[in-house]
Design a protein around this motif. Structure first.
Motif, short mmCIF file in Angstrom:
data_model
loop_
_atom_site.label_atom_id
_atom_site.label_comp_id
_atom_site.label_asym_id
_atom_site.label_seq_id
_atom_site.Cartn_x
_atom_site.Cartn_y
_atom_site.Cartn_z
N GLY A 105 0.77 -0.89 0.10
CA GLY A 105 0.08 -0.09 0.07
C GLY A 105 0.85 1.19 -0.07
N ALA A 106 1.94 1.25 0.60
CA ALA A 106 2.80 2.26 0.69
C ALA A 106 3.43 2.57 -0.33
CB ALA A 106 3.90 2.01 2.00
N VAL A 107 3.97 1.59 -1.09
CA VAL A 107 4.45 1.80 -2.66
C VAL A 107 3.37 2.24 -3.72
CG1 VAL A 107 5.37 0.10 -4.40
CG2 VAL A 107 6.10 -0.16 -2.15
N LEU A 108 2.20 1.54 -3.53
CA LEU A 108 1.36 2.39 -4.47
C LEU A 108 1.21 3.66 -4.17
CD1 LEU A 108 -1.77 -0.21 -3.99
CD2 LEU A 108 -0.13 -0.16 -5.85
N PHE A 109 1.11 4.38 -2.92
CA PHE A 109 0.98 5.79 -2.69
C PHE A 109 2.32 6.33 -3.44
CE2 PHE A 109 2.88 8.92 0.07
CZ PHE A 109 2.08 9.94 -0.06
N LEU A 110 3.32 5.93 -3.20
CA LEU A 110 4.64 6.63 -3.62
C LEU A 110 4.72 6.32 -5.12
CD1 LEU A 110 7.47 5.67 -1.18
CD2 LEU A 110 6.42 7.75 -1.52
N ALA A 111 3.90 5.41 -5.91
CA ALA A 111 3.88 5.22 -7.44
C ALA A 111 2.75 6.10 -7.93
CB ALA A 111 3.56 3.77 -7.41
N SER A 112 2.13 6.77 -7.14
CA SER A 112 0.71 7.27 -7.72
C SER A 112 1.11 8.74 -7.69
CB SER A 112 -0.51 7.01 -6.83
OG SER A 112 -0.58 7.67 -5.50
N PRO A 113 0.19 9.78 -8.35
CA PRO A 113 0.11 11.22 -8.31
C PRO A 113 -0.05 11.64 -7.01
CG PRO A 113 -1.07 10.34 -10.13
CD PRO A 113 -0.67 9.16 -9.50
N LEU A 114 -0.80 10.92 -5.97
CA LEU A 114 -0.99 11.47 -4.70
C LEU A 114 0.18 11.78 -4.06
CD1 LEU A 114 -3.54 8.64 -3.43
CD2 LEU A 114 -4.01 10.97 -4.03
N SER A 115 1.44 11.17 -4.45
CA SER A 115 2.61 11.57 -3.76
C SER A 115 3.71 12.48 -4.77
CB SER A 115 3.50 10.36 -3.31
OG SER A 115 3.82 9.62 -4.49
N ARG A 116 3.17 13.24 -5.49
CA ARG A 116 3.94 13.86 -6.61
C ARG A 116 4.69 14.90 -5.83
NH1 ARG A 116 -1.51 14.80 -7.75
NH2 ARG A 116 -2.22 17.14 -7.34
N TYR A 117 4.58 15.28 -4.66
CA TYR A 117 5.38 16.30 -3.90
C TYR A 117 6.37 15.65 -2.86
CZ TYR A 117 6.85 21.12 -2.96
OH TYR A 117 7.43 22.23 -2.79
N VAL A 118 6.24 14.27 -2.90
CA VAL A 118 7.01 13.73 -2.09
C VAL A 118 8.46 13.10 -2.59
CG1 VAL A 118 7.17 11.85 -0.25
CG2 VAL A 118 5.16 13.06 -0.83
N THR A 119 9.43 13.50 -2.13
CA THR A 119 10.67 13.05 -2.63
C THR A 119 11.81 13.33 -1.60
OG1 THR A 119 12.06 12.83 -4.58
CG2 THR A 119 11.77 14.97 -3.72
N GLY A 120 12.84 12.43 -1.58
CA GLY A 120 14.08 12.49 -0.47
C GLY A 120 13.51 12.01 0.78
N ALA A 121 12.29 11.34 0.89
CA ALA A 121 11.77 11.16 2.21
C ALA A 121 12.14 9.68 2.52
CB ALA A 121 10.35 11.34 2.19
N THR A 122 12.09 9.47 3.74
CA THR A 122 12.05 8.30 4.62
C THR A 122 10.60 7.91 5.29
OG1 THR A 122 14.35 8.27 4.95
CG2 THR A 122 13.14 6.65 6.20
N LEU A 123 9.72 7.08 4.55
CA LEU A 123 8.32 6.81 5.23
C LEU A 123 8.62 5.62 6.09
CD1 LEU A 123 5.33 7.63 5.11
CD2 LEU A 123 5.30 6.27 3.12
N HIS A 124 8.11 5.69 7.33
CA HIS A 124 8.16 4.54 8.24
C HIS A 124 6.95 3.83 8.20
CE1 HIS A 124 11.35 7.57 9.60
NE2 HIS A 124 12.01 6.21 10.13
N ILE A 125 7.32 2.45 8.00
CA ILE A 125 6.07 1.58 7.67
C ILE A 125 6.51 0.49 9.11
CG2 ILE A 125 4.66 -0.15 6.14
CD1 ILE A 125 5.01 2.91 5.22
#
Length: 250
Positions: A225-245
């Motif tokens: 699910g987290a990968v889907l978020f980072l692959a989708s336009p929903l995360s288009r302003y997210v980069t260089g981040a460490t997302l904790h799952i």
């Protein structure tokens, strides 16, 4: 919710078991065409191929040893031949061992670095010509990069290095519209845990569940699910981040 992923093309390394399998299946169900690889897990590869056929789409399961640079070059070349482009790269393949630091050999140090860090670098580097504006690179990291863990200094070093690699690449590739992020995983319940003796399995599950805010272990689907978020336009302003799952693990 339509994540606008249908028809996109992805490479997921090490996708026949555990977290990687969960990611591959989540992407396929969202309409993404996926290429993944395995080193020697033939039975798992066959069962994954069968699951992907049931889901539908253009999917390929390829044998490749990520510890061998030539295999990495061939794997990414096949992505270009089959898809013509990539919209998502997920560096999931990894190796781990438990060795007291004073007995950690240079051979084992290099083996873990080759699979966990150098392979990620080479996959991204080879994939760059296939990645266009709006594409996403996700590396599977670990909570241990922040907290450390005994007997895994070499493994922890690779996961910490992935964070630095990600931050630098996010800045370098950002002008090209390519986003680069890390998922820092806590304890995820996979086949490896299921294969433990029942008493050890119960002890592990209880020990780590007690350390999390949610009181349970994570699942490969939740990483997917987290990968889907980072692959989708929903995360288009997210980069260089460490997302904790990690379920809020302490």
């Amino acid at each position: 919710m339509d994540l606008q992923l249908a028809g996109r093309k992805a490479l997921v390394t090490g996708g026949t078991r555990g977290v990687g399998r969960g990611v591959v299946l989540a992407l396929a169900r969202a309409g993404v065409d996926v290429i993944t690889c395995h080193r020697q897990a033939r039975e798992e590869a066959t069962s994954l191929e069968n699951e992907l056929k049931e889901i539908g789409g253009q999917h390929h399961v390829i044998r490749a040893d990520l510890g061998r640079p030539d295999d990495i070059a061939s794997l990414v070349a096949q992505c270009g031949d089959r898809f013509g482009r990539l919209d998502l790269v997920v560096n999931n393949a990894g190796a781990i061992s438990h060795v007291p630091y004073e007995r950690l050999t240079l051979t084992e140090w290099r083996r873990i670095l080759d699979v966990n860090l150098t392979a990620a670098h080479l996959v991204i580097q080879h994939a760059l010509p296939l990645l266009g504006e709006g594409s996403s690179v996700v590396s599977i990291g670990s909570k241990v990069a922040e907290v450390g863990i005994p007997l895994r200094a070499h493994y922890t070093a690779t996961k910490a290095a992935l964070v630095g690699l990600t931050r630098s690449l996010a800045k370098e590739l950002g002008p090209r519209g390519i986003r680069v992020n890390v998922l820092a995983l806590g304890v995820i319940e996979t086949e490896a845990m299921a294969a433990m003796p029942a008493e050890q399995q119960a002890l592990m599950r209880q020990r780590y569940s007690d350390k999390t805010a949610l009181g349970r272990l994570g699942t490969p689907d939740e990483v997917g699910g987290a990968v889907l978020f980072l692959a989708s336009p929903l995360s288009r302003y997210v980069t260089g981040a460490t997302l904790h799952i990690d379920g809020g693990i302490s």
